[in-house]
Design a protein around this motif. Structure first.
Motif, PDB file in Angstrom:
ATOM      1  N   LEU B 355       0.839  -1.206   0.000  1.00 20.01           N
ATOM      2  CA  LEU B 355       0.000   0.000   0.000  1.00 20.01           C
ATOM      3  C   LEU B 355       0.870   1.250   0.000  1.00 20.01           C
ATOM      4  O   LEU B 355       0.597   2.215  -0.712  1.00 20.01           O
ATOM      5  CB  LEU B 355      -0.938   0.006   1.211  1.00 20.01           C
ATOM      6  N   MET B 356       1.941   1.196   0.787  1.00 15.93           N
ATOM      7  CA  MET B 356       2.861   2.336   0.802  1.00 15.93           C
ATOM      8  C   MET B 356       3.485   2.530  -0.567  1.00 15.93           C
ATOM      9  O   MET B 356       3.612   3.655  -1.058  1.00 15.93           O
ATOM     10  CB  MET B 356       3.949   2.121   1.852  1.00 15.93           C
ATOM     11  N   ALA B 357       3.870   1.439  -1.182  1.00 17.68           N
ATOM     12  CA  ALA B 357       4.515   1.512  -2.493  1.00 17.68           C
ATOM     13  C   ALA B 357       3.560   2.137  -3.513  1.00 17.68           C
ATOM     14  O   ALA B 357       3.967   2.959  -4.339  1.00 17.68           O
ATOM     15  CB  ALA B 357       4.942   0.117  -2.942  1.00 17.68           C
ATOM     16  N   ILE B 358       2.290   1.769  -3.440  1.00 15.27           N
ATOM     17  CA  ILE B 358       1.327   2.297  -4.407  1.00 15.27           C
ATOM     18  C   ILE B 358       1.071   3.777  -4.161  1.00 15.27           C
ATOM     19  O   ILE B 358       1.011   4.580  -5.095  1.00 15.27           O
ATOM     20  CB  ILE B 358       0.022   1.487  -4.334  1.00 15.27           C
ATOM     21  N   LEU B 359       0.974   4.120  -2.891  1.00 11.50           N
ATOM     22  CA  LEU B 359       0.748   5.523  -2.543  1.00 11.50           C
ATOM     23  C   LEU B 359       1.866   6.389  -3.112  1.00 11.50           C
ATOM     24  O   LEU B 359       1.632   7.442  -3.702  1.00 11.50           O
ATOM     25  CB  LEU B 359       0.688   5.656  -1.018  1.00 11.50           C
ATOM     26  N   GLU B 360       3.102   5.908  -2.950  1.00 12.65           N
ATOM     27  CA  GLU B 360       4.242   6.662  -3.453  1.00 12.65           C
ATOM     28  C   GLU B 360       4.230   6.789  -4.971  1.00 12.65           C
ATOM     29  O   GLU B 360       4.800   7.704  -5.514  1.00 12.65           O
ATOM     30  CB  GLU B 360       5.537   5.942  -3.070  1.00 12.65           C
ATOM     31  N   ARG B 361       3.619   5.837  -5.624  1.00 13.71           N
ATOM     32  CA  ARG B 361       3.693   5.811  -7.085  1.00 13.71           C
ATOM     33  C   ARG B 361       2.389   6.243  -7.738  1.00 13.71           C
ATOM     34  O   ARG B 361       2.146   5.919  -8.901  1.00 13.71           O
ATOM     35  CB  ARG B 361       4.054   4.395  -7.547  1.00 13.71           C
TER      36      ARG B 361
END
Ligand SMILES: Nc1ncnc2c1ncn2[C@@H]1O[C@H](COP(=O)(O)OP(=O)(O)OP(=O)(O)O)[C@@H](O)[C@H]1O
Ligand SMILES: [Mg+2]
Lengths: 228, 475
Positions: B355-361
């Motif tokens: 989820l963090m990775a998606i938020l960043e991207r």
């Protein structure tokens, strides 16, 4: 012949407190081979208009047809496919996948189109040299300057052999030297390869290079001049 | 190309991904190792039972198993054995004459099963010969017509052992990290003899507290035990005519299988001697025991034997001891459950990371959607990334697990100092050998993949919900 026909196009944002008519009853035709700038003050509706032409946003009323097919009639998946085959996009920033090299970024679009590896490779090299980045194919976006990144983005937009390229403020983050260079490359592609460019900008120097300038104000076209 | 992008994306946030990978790896390692120890325990229990007590297949007269009636015997076991030995998958065959007897030695008595065996054949089917205790005499030989082989527990019960702080016992104890003080007390007892475990324990309690004595007793016993070899034991039983019969034997050897129950209740003498005492025909036997070449073909071989001897009862070891098989299966179910819980816990970490990775991207994903990457492809990309992240950790954990399993399997994990007698009471070996087979690994891999897929669905759906226009505008 017009490749883009826009009739009575409006986009109204109602989610906000006051209704915003971001694009208000715009009609516009764009022919093949044009080099057109959409200009206007901030908030005048440039991005909204380009997004609708690109099929990223749906109009509240009015129609857009590209090469005779009406965007409003395409379903979600057809629309994505349509975009992939007909429209090249260049954004102000975040155009590239940071973990891929310049070449891989360009190839990726062709991969989505299902082209063979050999075709991808040779076209990528061609495109890199067309945007003046011979030999920089193995660089990651972070290793390139902002101007070089935008040139890769132009090459990426061309990779799918689109009918036209939409560029929303492609030079907004660039210094004047890089801006000039990017514009030169776009002009050359336009002249030599007859590639249609529609770009929005704030920058007067960029406006001066355009052969047609469409000016928006409060979502309406206030002038539309074509120069020699 | 999706794979390549997914893999590279994992390493964008190196530390964050590494944390998850290490967590998954450690979780998997812990899970696999625990499972291997559990399975190893169960497997050893089976191997012990097969090698010491059961054999693969056993043949009886119908009804013998109900009450061990001495009259349910085969008249001519030898010819049966000769016939069975010709069956393709049969490795070795032996027979036993069995009577329920009362063992009596100097006033101490114990109920046992007295088996008459043919030593040469016996050692081919069972590995009792390898289980003779140190200084515990020797296995039966054909000329030892008065010899009896007894289990260590039976020897203890019949007071055929004593404990002595001899020179060698003391040097053994010195190696077992007893304090110098304790050792010096032991030395003062050098010429004293403790006649039972109880006496020895009482002595230990005078020099250390009860808790310490409880753990020390096992080590001290093992170091100081002496067997009263060639002492007499009288066995009494009802013979085939219903008359009281029996005989006097001398202890030839003492064995220890690791299963105390078995060791307390099984004694062995030569079959020729026992058939005579039991008034049975010369070539009689109560059970015929078979060791197979390929234990996977056990049911086929059983069917072949049942065809030849249709009026007998042929049992596989699983039928003889269904508990063993159930226990193995249960161990495996527990193991899977255990690993599933670990993976479930880990999946939260995986979901959070993704989820963090998606938020960043957000912008990048918006851009990809805009330029023509379909939702399905976005979904697949995130899914691939999550599964790769999970699988990387899992593979690392499995490799680590395999290495540690291999390293500890050759020597085993010796728990005898801590729980030796306790495990033996339950029939388990005190030296654990972790094992895990290909089938088990595959199941675990399947579980890991399932976790990766499940953990990826939520983040991937989240990415799908992104609107490219909004994502590109996001500041
Ligand atoms: N998602 C939205 N919700 C509500 N209002 C919006 C949204 N997107 C744009 N607008 C409004 O629509 C109008 C036109 O916006 P748009 O981004 O098209 O202008 P622009 O000409 O591209 O401006 P700029 O030069 O600053 O990029 C603005 O008033 C803006 O606030
Ligand atoms: Mg804008």
């Amino acid at each position: 012949m017009s490749i883009i026909k826009i009739e009575n196009l409006s986009r109204t944002y109602t989610e906000t407190e006051v209704e915003v008519k971001a694009v208000n009853n715009v009609s516009l035709n764009i022919d093949e081979g044009e080099f057109t700038a959409i200009v206007g003050p901030s908030g005048s509706g440039k991005t909204t208009l380009l997004n609708m032409i690109g099929g990223l946003d749906a109009p509240t009323s009015g129609t857009i047809s590209i090469n005779g097919s009406s965007l409003g009639e395409l379903g979600g998946r057809e629309l994505i496919d349509f975009r992939l085959r007909n429209i090249g996009f260049v954004f102000q920033a975040y155009n590239l996948i940071p973990v891929l090299t310049a070449s891989e970024n360009i190839e990726f679009i062709m991969h989505l189109q299902g082209r063979s590896k050999a075709e991808r490779k040779s076209r990528t090299d061609e495109l890199l040299s067309a945007v003046g980045l011979d030999g920089r194919g193995n660089s990651r976006p972070a290793q390139l300057s902002g101007g070089q990144q935008q040139r890769v983005a132009v090459a990426r937009a061309l990779a799918s052999k689109p009918r036209f390229i939409l560029a929303d403020e492609p030079t907004a983050n660039l210094d004047s030297k890089s801006t000039t260079k990017l514009l030169e490359i776009m002009e050359e592609l336009n002249k030599k390869e007859n590639i249609t460019f529609i770009f929005s900008t704030h920058d007067q120097r960029v406006v001066n290079k355009a052969r047609r300038v469409v000016t928006l104000e409060d979502g309406k076209i206030v002038s539309d001049e074509t120069r020699k | 190309m999706i794979f390549q992008i997914a893999w590279k994306n994992i390493w964008r946030s190196r530390i964050r991904s590494l944390v998850v990978i290490v967590a998954v790896a450690l979780g998997m390692f812990g899970g696999i190792y625990t499972v291997a120890v559990m399975l190893g325990m169960a497997d050893q229990r089976v191997q012990m039972a097969l090698g010491n007590e059961l054999g693969h297949l056993q043949i009886y007269q119908p009804g013998y198993r109900d009450n061990n009636d001495i009259l349910h015997f085969f008249n001519d076991a030898d010819s049966m054995i000769n016939r069975i030995e010709t069956i393709e998958n049969v490795a070795h065959v032996t027979h036993r004459v069995r009577v329920q007897a009362m063992a009596n030695s100097a006033g101490y008595t114990s109920g046992v099963i007295l088996s008459g065996i043919n030593p040469e054949k016996e050692v081919q089917v069972f590995n009792l010969k390898d289980k003779i205790c140190v200084d515990g005499g020797e296995f039966l030989t054909n000329d030892n017509t008065r010899g009896v082989l007894i289990g260590r527990k039976l020897a203890e019960n019949l007071r055929l052992v004593y404990y002595e702080f001899s020179e060698s016992a003391l040097s053994n104890l010195e190696e077992l990290n007893f304090s110098d003080e304790i050792i010096s007390i032991f030395k003062t007892k050098k010429d004293e003899v403790f006649r039972s475990e109880k006496e020895l324990k009482e002595f230990l309690m005078t020099i250390m507290d009860e808790e310490k004595a409880n753990t020390a007793i096992y080590k001290v016993e093992n170091a100081t035990i002496k067997f009263k070899l060639r002492n007499k034991i009288r066995f009494q039983f009802q013979d085939a005519r219903g008359d009281l019969s029996g005989g006097m034997y001398r202890v030839a050897g003492v064995y220890q299988t690791g299963n105390n129950m078995y060791d307390a209740s099984n004694a062995f003498v030569l079959d020729d001697v026992l058939v005579k005492q039991a008034s049975l025909p010369e070539r009689a036997a109560h059970e015929i025991i078979i060791r197979l070449k390929d234990s996977d073909l056990i049911d086929e071989t059983k069917a072949q034997i049942s065809d030849i001897y249709s009026d007998t009862e042929t049992k596989t070891w699983i039928e003889m001891e269904p508990m063993l098989k159930t226990m193995n299966d249960m161990m495996w179910v527990f193991s899977l459950f255990f690993i599933a819980i670990i993976l479930f816990a880990l999946s939260f970490g995986i979901i959070n990371t993704m989820l963090m990775a998606i938020l960043e991207r957000t912008r990048e994903i918006g851009m990809l959607m805009a330029v023509g990457m379909s939702r399905k492809r976005i979904f697949n990309m995130i899914m691939t990334e999550t599964i790769m992240l999970t699988a990387t950790g899992a593979v690392a954990g499995m490799i680590l697990g395999s290495i540690v399993i291999a390293a500890t399997a050759s020597n085993g994990i010796d728990l005898s100092a801590m729980y030796g007698d306790g495990l033996a009471e339950m029939g388990f070996s005190a030296v654990l050998t972790p094992v895990i087979g290909a089938r088990e690994y595959l199941m675990i891999v399947a579980l890991v993949l399932a976790t990766g897929i499940l953990a990826s669905i939520y983040p991937a759906r989240k990415a799908l919900k992104l609107n490219p226009v909004a994502a590109l505008r996001a500041e």
